[in-house]
Design a protein around this motif. Structure first.
Motif, PDB file in Angstrom:
ATOM      1  N   ARG A   2       0.865  -1.175   0.000  1.00 36.14           N
ATOM      2  CA  ARG A   2       0.000   0.000   0.000  1.00 36.14           C
ATOM      3  C   ARG A   2       0.907   1.231   0.000  1.00 36.14           C
ATOM      4  N   ARG A  16       6.502   5.440  -7.523  1.00 39.90           N
ATOM      5  CA  ARG A  16       5.586   4.846  -8.503  1.00 39.90           C
ATOM      6  C   ARG A  16       6.342   4.346  -9.726  1.00 39.90           C
ATOM      7  N   ASN A  20       6.464   0.452 -10.873  1.00 41.87           N
ATOM      8  CA  ASN A  20       5.989   0.095 -12.207  1.00 41.87           C
ATOM      9  C   ASN A  20       7.077  -0.585 -13.035  1.00 41.87           C
ATOM     10  N   ASN A  23       7.196  -3.958 -12.164  1.00 45.61           N
ATOM     11  CA  ASN A  23       5.926  -4.647 -12.415  1.00 45.61           C
ATOM     12  C   ASN A  23       5.315  -5.195 -11.131  1.00 45.61           C
ATOM     13  N   LEU A  24       5.323  -4.369 -10.089  1.00 49.55           N
ATOM     14  CA  LEU A  24       4.781  -4.757  -8.793  1.00 49.55           C
ATOM     15  C   LEU A  24       3.420  -4.103  -8.578  1.00 49.55           C
ATOM     16  N   HIS A  25       2.480  -4.876  -8.083  1.00 50.96           N
ATOM     17  CA  HIS A  25       1.140  -4.358  -7.815  1.00 50.96           C
ATOM     18  C   HIS A  25       1.131  -3.631  -6.477  1.00 50.96           C
ATOM     19  N   TYR A  26       0.413  -2.506  -6.423  1.00 53.72           N
ATOM     20  CA  TYR A  26       0.298  -1.767  -5.170  1.00 53.72           C
ATOM     21  C   TYR A  26      -1.027  -1.019  -5.148  1.00 53.72           C
ATOM     22  N   GLU A  27      -1.525  -0.847  -3.943  1.00 51.27           N
ATOM     23  CA  GLU A  27      -2.730  -0.038  -3.702  1.00 51.27           C
ATOM     24  C   GLU A  27      -2.293   1.370  -3.340  1.00 51.27           C
TER      25      GLU A  27
END
Length: 212
Positions: A2, A16, A20, A23-27
């Protein structure tokens, strides 16, 4: 993960880009710095400095953008944002530091607010202040990119320097800073901005961005 950020925060923009590129997902959790949302007591529990960014993951909280990016590099080493040899890594950190330590802190929102409020600086003096520190830093970076750059600010792959450079160019353009004296800085920024992962981190593409 998060990420506590603000769409126009240069330090958040760096993180960010790094997330990106890896390629990491984040809230995202937005804190509008213009309204002082970062001073909310609930956020102070997360980040006692009451600044963005902050990254929550696995029961931990990381603050300070370069510390976060270095952690990402250690925990998620591919694709790499730092070169492998110690000499090159030191050069990359120094180039990033020109921006993150010597340009950005002098021109961030709380400093500009203090100049206006505490020193009664008008907009002409504020603009001169901003141009001075961006200009001095970019002059040094121009030479460093000539020495060490390739397709990107350092070498031929996007990395830590680009994570810092792209947001600083955004800030320079936002404040109408002339950039003709820094062709290699501008070219390196353009190369990074052309990458989809970097483009996706642009302030205007964030969920809390002002409507246009």
């Amino acid at each position: 993960m998060r990420l506590h950020d603000y769409w126009r925060s240069g330090a958040s923009y760096r993180v960010r880009i790094a997330l990106n590129l890896k390629n990491l997902h984040y809230e995202q959790v937005a804190h509008d710095l213009r309204t002082g949302a970062q001073a909310d007591p609930a956020y102070a529990v997360i980040n006692p400095q009451r600044l963005v960014p902050a990254l929550e993951m696995e029961g931990q909280v990381l603050t300070q953008s370069l510390a976060i990016v270095e952690w990402l590099e250690e925990r998620h080493p591919a694709p790499a944002l730092l070169p492998t040899d110690p000499d090159s890594r030191a050069i990359v950190r120094a180039m990033a530091g020109v921006i993150a330590s010597d340009i950005h802190p002098l021109n961030n929102l709380r400093v500009l607010v203090a100049l206006r409020r505490d020193l009664d600086a008008g907009e002409t003096r504020i603009s001169a202040w901003i141009a001075r520190w961006i200009g001095e830093g970019f002059a040094a970076l121009e030479t460093m990119i000539v020495r060490h750059g390739g397709a990107h600010a350092f070498g031929d792959a996007p990395g830590l320097v680009d994570c810092c450079l792209v947001p600083q160019l955004y800030s320079a353009e936002r404040f109408a800073m002339p950039l003709d004296a820094f062709p290699r800085v501008v070219a390196a920024g353009a190369a990074a901005r052309g990458l989809p992962a970097v483009a996706a981190a642009h302030p205007d593409r964030q969920p809390d961005a002002d409507a246009r």
